[in-house]
Design a protein around this motif. Structure first.
Motif, PDB file in Angstrom:
ATOM      1  N   UNK A 111       0.835  -1.195   0.000  1.00 27.24           N
ATOM      2  CA  UNK A 111       0.000   0.000   0.000  1.00 27.24           C
ATOM      3  C   UNK A 111       0.873   1.249   0.000  1.00 27.24           C
ATOM      4  N   UNK A 112       0.316   2.330  -0.473  1.00 29.04           N
ATOM      5  CA  UNK A 112       0.977   3.634  -0.554  1.00 29.04           C
ATOM      6  C   UNK A 112       2.256   3.603  -1.384  1.00 29.04           C
ATOM      7  N   UNK A 113       2.362   2.634  -2.291  1.00 30.67           N
ATOM      8  CA  UNK A 113       3.505   2.565  -3.186  1.00 30.67           C
ATOM      9  C   UNK A 113       4.806   2.119  -2.546  1.00 30.67           C
ATOM     10  N   UNK A 114       4.738   1.612  -1.324  1.00 33.09           N
ATOM     11  CA  UNK A 114       5.953   1.165  -0.641  1.00 33.09           C
ATOM     12  C   UNK A 114       6.409  -0.191  -1.169  1.00 33.09           C
ATOM     13  N   UNK A 115       7.703  -0.438  -1.082  1.00 37.95           N
ATOM     14  CA  UNK A 115       8.244  -1.772  -1.292  1.00 37.95           C
ATOM     15  C   UNK A 115       8.288  -2.415   0.095  1.00 37.95           C
ATOM     16  N   UNK A 116       7.762  -3.621   0.199  1.00 36.77           N
ATOM     17  CA  UNK A 116       7.623  -4.262   1.504  1.00 36.77           C
ATOM     18  C   UNK A 116       8.097  -5.708   1.464  1.00 36.77           C
ATOM     19  N   UNK A 117       8.321  -6.249   2.649  1.00 37.38           N
ATOM     20  CA  UNK A 117       8.606  -7.678   2.824  1.00 37.38           C
ATOM     21  C   UNK A 117       8.359  -7.999   4.295  1.00 37.38           C
ATOM     22  N   UNK A 118       7.981  -9.242   4.554  1.00 35.11           N
ATOM     23  CA  UNK A 118       7.655  -9.662   5.914  1.00 35.11           C
ATOM     24  C   UNK A 118       8.632 -10.706   6.424  1.00 35.11           C
ATOM     25  N   UNK A 119       8.888 -10.618   7.741  1.00 35.84           N
ATOM     26  CA  UNK A 119       9.682 -11.610   8.462  1.00 35.84           C
ATOM     27  C   UNK A 119       8.717 -12.453   9.284  1.00 35.84           C
ATOM     28  N   UNK A 120       8.959 -13.746   9.348  1.00 33.42           N
ATOM     29  CA  UNK A 120       8.030 -14.670  10.010  1.00 33.42           C
ATOM     30  C   UNK A 120       8.050 -14.492  11.528  1.00 33.42           C
ATOM     31  N   UNK A 121       6.866 -14.411  12.147  1.00 35.39           N
ATOM     32  CA  UNK A 121       6.801 -14.202  13.595  1.00 35.39           C
ATOM     33  C   UNK A 121       7.408 -15.338  14.422  1.00 35.39           C
ATOM     34  N   UNK A 122       7.541 -16.526  13.848  1.00 34.21           N
ATOM     35  CA  UNK A 122       8.137 -17.621  14.613  1.00 34.21           C
ATOM     36  C   UNK A 122       9.625 -17.387  14.875  1.00 34.21           C
ATOM     37  N   UNK A 123      10.221 -16.453  14.127  1.00 40.78           N
ATOM     38  CA  UNK A 123      11.637 -16.159  14.376  1.00 40.78           C
ATOM     39  C   UNK A 123      11.856 -14.707  14.798  1.00 40.78           C
ATOM     40  N   UNK A 124      10.773 -13.986  15.092  1.00 40.39           N
ATOM     41  CA  UNK A 124      10.884 -12.576  15.501  1.00 40.39           C
ATOM     42  C   UNK A 124      10.133 -12.334  16.816  1.00 40.39           C
ATOM     43  N   UNK A 125      10.281 -13.245  17.731  1.00 39.21           N
ATOM     44  CA  UNK A 125       9.687 -13.130  19.072  1.00 39.21           C
ATOM     45  C   UNK A 125       8.165 -12.999  19.029  1.00 39.21           C
ATOM     46  N   UNK A 126       7.533 -13.632  18.031  1.00 41.76           N
ATOM     47  CA  UNK A 126       6.085 -13.649  17.949  1.00 41.76           C
ATOM     48  C   UNK A 126       5.447 -12.440  17.300  1.00 41.76           C
ATOM     49  N   UNK A 127       6.270 -11.516  16.794  1.00 40.49           N
ATOM     50  CA  UNK A 127       5.731 -10.305  16.172  1.00 40.49           C
ATOM     51  C   UNK A 127       5.956 -10.363  14.662  1.00 40.49           C
ATOM     52  N   UNK A 128       4.861 -10.366  13.894  1.00 33.15           N
ATOM     53  CA  UNK A 128       4.980 -10.283  12.447  1.00 33.15           C
ATOM     54  C   UNK A 128       5.623  -8.935  12.133  1.00 33.15           C
ATOM     55  N   UNK A 129       6.755  -8.977  11.444  1.00 35.89           N
ATOM     56  CA  UNK A 129       7.532  -7.766  11.195  1.00 35.89           C
ATOM     57  C   UNK A 129       7.548  -7.480   9.703  1.00 35.89           C
ATOM     58  N   UNK A 130       7.201  -6.231   9.365  1.00 38.00           N
ATOM     59  CA  UNK A 130       7.230  -5.782   7.985  1.00 38.00           C
ATOM     60  C   UNK A 130       8.374  -4.792   7.814  1.00 38.00           C
ATOM     61  N   UNK A 131       9.095  -4.927   6.722  1.00 38.15           N
ATOM     62  CA  UNK A 131      10.151  -3.982   6.373  1.00 38.15           C
ATOM     63  C   UNK A 131       9.659  -3.182   5.172  1.00 38.15           C
ATOM     64  N   UNK A 132       9.837  -1.858   5.199  1.00 41.34           N
ATOM     65  CA  UNK A 132       9.293  -0.973   4.171  1.00 41.34           C
ATOM     66  C   UNK A 132      10.335   0.008   3.660  1.00 41.34           C
ATOM     67  N   UNK A 133      10.190   0.386   2.392  1.00 41.92           N
ATOM     68  CA  UNK A 133      10.987   1.483   1.824  1.00 41.92           C
ATOM     69  C   UNK A 133      10.160   2.180   0.765  1.00 41.92           C
ATOM     70  N   UNK A 134      10.405   3.474   0.624  1.00 41.11           N
ATOM     71  CA  UNK A 134       9.704   4.260  -0.413  1.00 41.11           C
ATOM     72  C   UNK A 134      10.279   3.963  -1.762  1.00 41.11           C
TER      73      UNK A 134
END
Length: 134
Positions: A111-134
């Motif tokens: 959304x909003x034209x961002x480039x995104x990717x997700x890290x799996x919550x099973x390896x990030x202390x239970x928090x679904x983590x998204x990485x974003x850049x314009x």
């Protein structure tokens, strides 16, 4: 990876239309953008809270990731998104090199034209983590 700030908090809701009165009328935030991301089967609404955004996520298909999340866990915080200054692809490579499980092997359009990717919550202390850049 170089993180500059929390880009947004993703919150799963059954209906943006039903959720907005709480965020706008009770919390005093204002929705400034609503869009549908077809390939993710989600409708999004963005509100600003200081320098951080709140992203409401409404499923547009019963088989979508957000629909399954709500079915399993109920409405609520879905993910935390961080803005990265050195590129999502670079951040993914660093995360994978550190043993983090990736959901996305390469950046994709969000959304909003961002480039995104997700890290799996099973390896990030239970928090679904998204990485974003314009």
């Amino acid at each position: 990876m170089k993180i500059s700030h929390i880009e947004h908090l993703g919150i799963a809701v059954n209906s943006i239309e039903e959720a907005l009165p709480y965020y706008e009328n009770v919390l005093g935030l204002k929705c400034y953008n609503v869009e549908t991301v077809e390939d993710q089967k989600v409708k999004t609404a963005f509100l600003k809270c200081g320098d951080t955004k709140i992203e409401l996520l409404e499923p547009t298909d019963p088989d979508s990731t957000i629909a399954k999340f709500i079915e399993n866990r109920g409405m609520g915080v879905h993910h935390v998104a961080f803005a990265v200054e050195d590129g999502v692809a670079n951040a993914l490579a660093q995360a994978e090199g550190a043993g983090i499980r990736l959901i996305d092997k390469a950046p994709r359009k969000g959304a909003e034209g961002l480039h995104i990717a997700f890290l799996h919550p099973k390896s990030t202390m239970g928090v679904l983590t998204e990485l974003c850049e314009k």
